[in-house]
Scaffold this active site. Structure first.
Site, mmCIF file in Angstrom:
data_model
loop_
_atom_site.group_PDB
_atom_site.id
_atom_site.type_symbol
_atom_site.label_atom_id
_atom_site.label_comp_id
_atom_site.label_asym_id
_atom_site.label_seq_id
_atom_site.Cartn_x
_atom_site.Cartn_y
_atom_site.Cartn_z
ATOM 1 C CD GLU A 1 -2.706 1.358 2.456
ATOM 2 O OE1 GLU A 1 -3.299 2.416 2.686
ATOM 3 O OE2 GLU A 1 -2.803 0.347 3.182
ATOM 4 C CG HIS B 1 -3.949 7.494 -0.577
ATOM 5 N ND1 HIS B 1 -3.777 6.136 -0.514
ATOM 6 C CD2 HIS B 1 -3.978 7.923 0.705
ATOM 7 C CE1 HIS B 1 -3.716 5.740 0.751
ATOM 8 N NE2 HIS B 1 -3.844 6.818 1.517
ATOM 9 C CE LYS C 1 -4.377 -17.612 13.694
ATOM 10 N NZ LYS C 1 -3.902 -18.833 13.040
ATOM 11 C CG ASP D 1 -1.031 -16.475 12.280
ATOM 12 O OD1 ASP D 1 -1.438 -16.065 11.173
ATOM 13 O OD2 ASP D 1 -1.487 -17.489 12.841
#
Length: 585
Positions: A264, A570, A396, A472
């Site tokens: 990104e 951006h 998660k 993770d």
């Protein structure tokens, strides 16, 4: 198609192999080919004959010595036995000796065995692997053997200016078998004993099966043996993610260059600007509030009363020491901290919390929980364990229990940003930031009904740091739980900003942290591996760095929003002017 010719789908990074010599090019008839019976039956007959006549002759000679009979006086049966002895001896010498010499001189490679049974005519690749990595240890003999082929007498790798993966005739036959389904793709590592070669063969087989090119997916440059059994199954390459550096981040009096793996645009630049603002204002302070990984099994009883009995037993302080001893047997680092229970009818959820040293600790706490469950079966034999994880952990998934109780490392990080820095570096004002934070991060998030998402983009920074350091990535879900607070201080001149993150789940040992790239990023932060002086120090430091990086990212993005710079930034940094190539079909 010839064995040496590749398919129409062009393989990635494959070159023509070196010239090889095979039995097809230099044929030699084996002595065993002349036998009328199958080789194993012939061997059994002559082995039995040889040892039988030896035993008979030795017994006869012993008897002659005992009776003082001359040894040169022989009977007809002894003559037949002597002839049989020489015949069997000659057979064994010819058929075993010659074949043994042939195998030494003409064998194709140390890891290829040629079957003696011509009816089967198949090759088993079973390389003895003495390396520390588990590659090739789990050979599954129930799987079909590799196909018949001309053995190759050559090196299977060629090195020049660029690393090259070579597909030999032998590889070509294996690829065809994988495509045909006679060799499972998952068994290649154990059969070949070469993890990189297995990945190359699997990759080419996949291209032929799908008709799609993998030309943009790198194969070379990764230690495939290091991922076997712990990071990834059935690899065909790896994905390249750029790693940028934000910082230095001045945190608790130390400077850290924070690695961030992301695709990104603007993310690293924005976080870097936040680090600059923090540094110019004297740095940030981060405090670890709690450190404990959780696991919550679910068990069922015949009645709710029995479930309540176990709940009361587990929460009784006098029983905690006994349970701790049982739990702590699983690891020298895992130490039980507490157990909290919740009942749903006759089902009981037990949330175990324990310290895990420098490991993230999911496996560690799971082993300890299993020890306790086994121990409880003695007094609660009617307990039915439904699952080692009942989602009350919670792993998660966004969960209120993590937001309230914490999971992993609970951290708060704060900084006071000087008014001049807010104006000159962040290009906004203290008043604008305070108002926007209240309306966006607090009120707006409440309107959306978020759970633990009272922030601008904490997950952006958490994910980038996690990928770079071998954590993770899926645990970004609960690790990004964060509330960002902003307040005007010093008579409204300066800005107090803080992030509170109750469930940062990180480790510096195990999993992806041992991979070369991720290990280098941990080393950059000074937290590589386990702390020898104080176990757990490195993982706790990493958690505070994550919180500090989130603080920098929140500060910069909120400033860009307040100043109306977000779209312009951006458009400048997150859009490519290059033509995007069309995907290969």
């Amino acid at each position: 198609m010839e064995a040496t010719r590749l398919s129409s789908t062009k393989p990635v990074q494959a070159l023509k192999p070196k010239k090889t010599v095979s039995f097809e090019e230099d044929p030699m008839t084996k002595v065993s080919d002349a036998l009328p019976l199958p080789l194993y039956l012939t061997n059994a007959v002559f082995f039995t004959l040889f040892f039988s006549v030896v035993y008979f002759l030795l017994s006869s000679w012993r008897e002659k010595i005992r009776t003082s009979t001359p040894l040169h006086v022989v009977t007809s049966s002894e003559i037949v036995a002597i002839l049989a002895f020489f015949a069997s001896f000659i057979y064994l010498m010819v058929f075993f000796g010659v074949d043994f010499v042939q195998s030494l001189v003409f064998r194709p490679s140390p890891d290829v065995w040629i079957s003696d049974d011509e009816e089967e005519n198949e090759v088993l690749l079973c390389k003895e692997d003495a390396r520390k990595v588990p590659c090739g240890q789990a050979f599954d003999c129930s799987l079909p053997p590799l196909p018949a082929q001309a053995p190759i007498v050559s090196a299977q790798k060629v090195f020049d200016e660029k690393a090259v993966t070579v597909l030999t005739e032998e590889d070509e036959e294996i690829i065809k078998s994988v495509v045909a389904g006679t060799i499972p793709s998952y068994s290649l590592e154990s059969k070949l004993g070469d993890c990189k070669r297995a990945a190359a063969i699997r990759r080419e087989a996949l291209q032929r099966l799908t008709g799609k090119s993998l030309a943009g997916l790198p194969l070379e440059g990764l230690d495939y043996e290091s991922i076997l059994g712990q990071c990834c199954e059935m690899p065909i390459g790896y994905v390249q993610i750029p790693v940028g550096i934000a910082g230095p981040l001045l945190l608790n009096g130390r400077e850290f260059s924070v690695p961030m793996a992301t695709t990104e645009g603007c993310l690293v630049a924005s976080t870097n600007r936040g680090c600059k603002a923090i540094h110019l204002s004297g740095g940030a302070t981060s405090v670890l509030l709690k450190d404990g990984m959780t696991r919550a099994p679910v068990v069922r009883f015949g009645t709710a009363k029995r479930a309540a009995d176990l709940k009361l037993y587990l929460e009784e302080p006098n029983n905690f020491e006994t349970l701790s001893v049982v739990f702590n047997r699983s690891s020298r680092f895992g130490r039980l901290q507490g157990i909290k229970c919740a009942i749903a009818g006759k089902n009981l959820y037990m949330r175990f919390t324990c310290s895990t040293g420098d490991a993230m600790g999911m496996n560690m706490v799971s082993k300890g929980v299993q020890n306790v469950l086994d121990f409880l079966q003695t007094d609660f034999s009617d307990m039915d364990v439904l699952g080692i994880s009942g989602n009350f952990c919670s792993d998660k998934k966004p969960a209120a229990v993590n937001w309230i109780e914490g999971r992993g490392k609970s951290v708060v990080c704060e900084a006071i940003i000087k008014g001049d820095v807010v104006r000159k570096v962040l290009k906004t004002s203290v008043e604008s930031l305070v108002e926007l934070n209240m309306l966006k991060n607090l009120t707006g998030s409440a309107m959306a009904g978020v759970l633990g998402g009272f922030n601008a983009h904490a997950s952006n920074i958490v994910s980038a740091v996690y990928i770079a350091t071998g954590q993770d990535p899926a645990q970004n879900v609960e690790s990004s739980h964060c509330i960002t607070m902003m307040e005007a201080v010093n008579d409204g001149k300066d800005l107090h900003v803080s992030v509170t993150m109750p469930s940062i789940e990180v480790g510096t040992v195990g999993g992806g942290t041992q991979l070369a790239s991720q290990s280098a990023c941990l080393n950059l932060l000074g937290v590589k591996g386990a702390s020898k002086e104080a176990p757990g120090t490195n993982s706790r430091t990493l958690a505070t760095i994550v919180a500090g990086a989130v603080l920098a990212g929140e500060l910069s993005l909120m400033s860009a929003l307040a100043a109306g710079q977000i779209v312009k930034s951006h458009m400048k940094y997150n859009r490519s002017n290059k033509d995007v190539p069309k995907a290969s079909s």
